[in-house]
Design a protein around this motif. Structure first.
Motif, PDB file in Angstrom:
ATOM      1  N   VAL A  74       0.850  -1.191   0.000  1.00 44.27           N
ATOM      2  CA  VAL A  74       0.000   0.000   0.000  1.00 44.27           C
ATOM      3  C   VAL A  74       0.884   1.237   0.000  1.00 44.27           C
ATOM      4  O   VAL A  74       1.869   1.320   0.742  1.00 44.27           O
ATOM      5  N   ARG A  75       0.514   2.204  -0.831  1.00 41.77           N
ATOM      6  CA  ARG A  75       1.230   3.479  -0.859  1.00 41.77           C
ATOM      7  C   ARG A  75       0.653   4.379   0.238  1.00 41.77           C
ATOM      8  O   ARG A  75      -0.465   4.887   0.144  1.00 41.77           O
ATOM      9  N   VAL A  76       1.443   4.573   1.282  1.00 45.43           N
ATOM     10  CA  VAL A  76       0.964   5.227   2.490  1.00 45.43           C
ATOM     11  C   VAL A  76       0.563   6.679   2.254  1.00 45.43           C
ATOM     12  O   VAL A  76      -0.524   7.124   2.655  1.00 45.43           O
ATOM     13  N   LEU A 175      10.954  -2.489   7.926  1.00 44.57           N
ATOM     14  CA  LEU A 175      11.923  -2.443   6.842  1.00 44.57           C
ATOM     15  C   LEU A 175      12.444  -1.017   6.664  1.00 44.57           C
ATOM     16  O   LEU A 175      11.946  -0.079   7.295  1.00 44.57           O
ATOM     17  N   ALA A 176      13.399  -0.858   5.782  1.00 40.72           N
ATOM     18  CA  ALA A 176      13.933   0.474   5.517  1.00 40.72           C
ATOM     19  C   ALA A 176      12.889   1.381   4.890  1.00 40.72           C
ATOM     20  O   ALA A 176      12.925   2.600   5.074  1.00 40.72           O
ATOM     21  N   ASP A 177      11.937   0.791   4.139  1.00 43.82           N
ATOM     22  CA  ASP A 177      10.944   1.617   3.446  1.00 43.82           C
ATOM     23  C   ASP A 177       9.504   1.282   3.818  1.00 43.82           C
ATOM     24  O   ASP A 177       8.581   1.688   3.128  1.00 43.82           O
ATOM     25  N   GLY A 178       9.302   0.554   4.900  1.00 42.67           N
ATOM     26  CA  GLY A 178       7.914   0.261   5.242  1.00 42.67           C
ATOM     27  C   GLY A 178       7.756  -0.736   6.368  1.00 42.67           C
ATOM     28  O   GLY A 178       8.731  -1.174   6.998  1.00 42.67           O
ATOM     29  N   LEU A 179       6.500  -1.074   6.617  1.00 36.38           N
ATOM     30  CA  LEU A 179       6.130  -2.100   7.583  1.00 36.38           C
ATOM     31  C   LEU A 179       5.598  -3.299   6.814  1.00 36.38           C
ATOM     32  O   LEU A 179       4.771  -3.147   5.916  1.00 36.38           O
ATOM     33  N   SER A 180       6.072  -4.478   7.169  1.00 36.50           N
ATOM     34  CA  SER A 180       5.630  -5.709   6.522  1.00 36.50           C
ATOM     35  C   SER A 180       4.847  -6.547   7.527  1.00 36.50           C
ATOM     36  O   SER A 180       5.396  -6.984   8.545  1.00 36.50           O
ATOM     37  N   MET A 181       3.561  -6.739   7.247  1.00 34.65           N
ATOM     38  CA  MET A 181       2.702  -7.500   8.147  1.00 34.65           C
ATOM     39  C   MET A 181       2.930  -8.996   7.903  1.00 34.65           C
ATOM     40  O   MET A 181       2.453  -9.572   6.932  1.00 34.65           O
ATOM     41  N   VAL A 182       3.658  -9.614   8.807  1.00 32.53           N
ATOM     42  CA  VAL A 182       4.026 -11.024   8.672  1.00 32.53           C
ATOM     43  C   VAL A 182       2.827 -11.923   8.930  1.00 32.53           C
ATOM     44  O   VAL A 182       2.523 -12.827   8.152  1.00 32.53           O
ATOM     45  N   TYR A 183       2.130 -11.674  10.049  1.00 32.54           N
ATOM     46  CA  TYR A 183       0.929 -12.450  10.364  1.00 32.54           C
ATOM     47  C   TYR A 183       0.121 -11.674  11.390  1.00 32.54           C
ATOM     48  O   TYR A 183       0.676 -11.025  12.278  1.00 32.54           O
ATOM     49  N   SER A 184      -1.199 -11.755  11.272  1.00 33.28           N
ATOM     50  CA  SER A 184      -2.074 -11.098  12.239  1.00 33.28           C
ATOM     51  C   SER A 184      -3.283 -11.972  12.511  1.00 33.28           C
ATOM     52  O   SER A 184      -3.695 -12.780  11.668  1.00 33.28           O
ATOM     53  N   PHE A 185      -3.841 -11.815  13.701  1.00 34.45           N
ATOM     54  CA  PHE A 185      -5.042 -12.559  14.090  1.00 34.45           C
ATOM     55  C   PHE A 185      -5.787 -11.757  15.147  1.00 34.45           C
ATOM     56  O   PHE A 185      -5.232 -10.832  15.748  1.00 34.45           O
ATOM     57  N   TYR A 186      -7.050 -12.105  15.357  1.00 35.97           N
ATOM     58  CA  TYR A 186      -7.878 -11.313  16.262  1.00 35.97           C
ATOM     59  C   TYR A 186      -9.011 -12.161  16.817  1.00 35.97           C
ATOM     60  O   TYR A 186      -9.263 -13.294  16.369  1.00 35.97           O
ATOM     61  N   ASP A 187      -9.708 -11.596  17.804  1.00 36.77           N
ATOM     62  CA  ASP A 187     -10.819 -12.286  18.454  1.00 36.77           C
ATOM     63  C   ASP A 187     -11.995 -12.356  17.488  1.00 36.77           C
ATOM     64  O   ASP A 187     -12.584 -11.323  17.153  1.00 36.77           O
ATOM     65  N   GLY A 211       7.350   7.961   8.787  1.00 35.50           N
ATOM     66  CA  GLY A 211       7.956   8.419   7.550  1.00 35.50           C
ATOM     67  C   GLY A 211       8.283   7.287   6.586  1.00 35.50           C
ATOM     68  O   GLY A 211       9.173   7.439   5.739  1.00 35.50           O
ATOM     69  N   LEU A 212       7.555   6.177   6.686  1.00 35.48           N
ATOM     70  CA  LEU A 212       7.778   5.015   5.827  1.00 35.48           C
ATOM     71  C   LEU A 212       6.734   4.997   4.717  1.00 35.48           C
ATOM     72  O   LEU A 212       5.542   5.119   4.989  1.00 35.48           O
ATOM     73  N   PRO A 213       7.129   4.828   3.463  1.00 35.98           N
ATOM     74  CA  PRO A 213       6.189   4.987   2.354  1.00 35.98           C
ATOM     75  C   PRO A 213       5.280   3.797   2.065  1.00 35.98           C
ATOM     76  O   PRO A 213       4.309   3.953   1.333  1.00 35.98           O
ATOM     77  N   TYR A 214       5.567   2.614   2.626  1.00 39.46           N
ATOM     78  CA  TYR A 214       4.782   1.445   2.234  1.00 39.46           C
ATOM     79  C   TYR A 214       4.362   0.586   3.429  1.00 39.46           C
ATOM     80  O   TYR A 214       5.043   0.539   4.453  1.00 39.46           O
ATOM     81  N   PRO A 235      -4.253   3.511  -2.992  1.00 39.92           N
ATOM     82  CA  PRO A 235      -3.643   2.789  -4.105  1.00 39.92           C
ATOM     83  C   PRO A 235      -2.590   1.817  -3.585  1.00 39.92           C
ATOM     84  O   PRO A 235      -1.975   2.037  -2.545  1.00 39.92           O
ATOM     85  N   GLN A 236      -2.405   0.764  -4.342  1.00 42.01           N
ATOM     86  CA  GLN A 236      -1.390  -0.208  -3.992  1.00 42.01           C
ATOM     87  C   GLN A 236      -0.572  -0.564  -5.227  1.00 42.01           C
ATOM     88  O   GLN A 236      -1.024  -0.405  -6.355  1.00 42.01           O
ATOM     89  N   GLU A 237       0.617  -1.015  -4.967  1.00 42.54           N
ATOM     90  CA  GLU A 237       1.512  -1.428  -6.037  1.00 42.54           C
ATOM     91  C   GLU A 237       1.615  -2.944  -6.059  1.00 42.54           C
ATOM     92  O   GLU A 237       1.599  -3.592  -5.005  1.00 42.54           O
ATOM     93  N   HIS A 238       1.694  -3.491  -7.269  1.00 36.75           N
ATOM     94  CA  HIS A 238       1.880  -4.920  -7.469  1.00 36.75           C
ATOM     95  C   HIS A 238       3.259  -5.168  -8.056  1.00 36.75           C
ATOM     96  O   HIS A 238       3.730  -4.391  -8.881  1.00 36.75           O
ATOM     97  N   LEU A 239       3.890  -6.254  -7.641  1.00 35.40           N
ATOM     98  CA  LEU A 239       5.201  -6.609  -8.165  1.00 35.40           C
ATOM     99  C   LEU A 239       5.040  -7.511  -9.385  1.00 35.40           C
ATOM    100  O   LEU A 239       4.452  -8.592  -9.295  1.00 35.40           O
TER     101      LEU A 239
END
Length: 250
Positions: A74-76, A175-187, A211-214, A235-239
């Motif tokens: 996601v483009r922050v 990361l140097a340019d963002g946060l990477s959601m490895v795994y999440s869970f909730y009630d 100040g992280l862009p992604y 908006p989001q970017e795809h690789l």
């Protein structure tokens, strides 16, 4: 004791196995180890190249006849707050996410088990023991955090920590340019707040403050109901073959 080189990582290919996202498909993965002092920088490079992290392993799909798994981020700064997402954010105004070191707890594991039973009872993680869960959280050589979400208390605006039962957990790499959601869970029994959506929105807000862009959301698979929610965050970017580009329609 087995030693793995850190300056020049070696890559391995798994045997074919049933795809968890598309019926009738087989998946293969290429992977390497993330250990030692160079693990953080290697994790950055590999995440940019479409890899995901699981404990001290970085992996990405390497299927012979399928390219359905697409890395998305996601483009922050350009994030679009739709009416629906604004409503979800407002519903979670009393939820606080506290940043903690990557350490497991019995409360986290109990919530993890409840989530899997309700939402992913046929998934590959259902057999994970408490030791398996502990390894998922703490077996890391990169900059990792645990975000615990609880209801806000009278002092939360000062401490940044909520009170009461645990509502959700996110294991996240910085990361140097963002946060990477490895795994999440909730009630799964909490109503009135879309906790899964709220946690992603919270990561977008955190990344903006840092100040992280992604924000990296992992893989999106067209045609997989499990992955459909990721398309909401634009908006989001795809690789793709030409690198990271705006998703179609943007």
């Amino acid at each position: 004791m087995t030693r793995h080189p850190t300056d020049h990582p070696q890559f391995y290919l798994t045997a074919p196995a049933p795809c968890p996202y598309l019926d009738g498909k087989q998946e293969r993965k290429v992977f390497t180890h993330l250990i030692g002092q160079h693990a953080p920088s290697l994790n950055d490079v590999l995440t940019h190249g479409g890899f995901r992290r699981s404990q001290n392993i970085a992996y990405r799909p390497a299927c012979e006849d399928c390219r359905a798994c697409i890395s998305v981020r996601v483009r922050v700064d350009d994030f679009e707050w739709t009416k629906s997402l604004k409503r979800q954010w407002k519903l979670g105004k009393d939820v606080v996410g506290a940043r903690l070191p990557p350490a497991p707890s019995a409360e986290q594991y109990d919530l993890f088990r409840s989530y899997l039973t309700e939402r992913h009872e046929d998934g590959g993680m259902t057999e994970m023991s408490v030791l398996d869960y502990a390894m998922m959280v703490e077996d890391t050589h990169v900059e990792t955090m645990v975000l615990e979400y609880r209801k806000s208390g009278p002092d939360s605006f000062i401490t940044g920590v909520g009170e009461g039962p645990l509502l959700g957990v996110a294991l996240t790499d910085q990361l140097a340019d963002g946060l990477s959601m490895v795994y999440s869970f909730y009630d799964p029994e909490v109503t009135g707040v879309g906790l899964g959506t709220y946690m992603i929105l919270d990561h977008i807000q955190r990344a903006r403050r840092m100040g992280l862009p992604y924000v990296y959301l992992g893989y999106w698979v067209e045609g997989s109901p499990k992955m459909a929610y990721k398309a909401r965050f634009q908006p989001q970017e795809h690789l793709g073959p030409d690198g990271w580009t705006l998703s179609p329609g943007q």
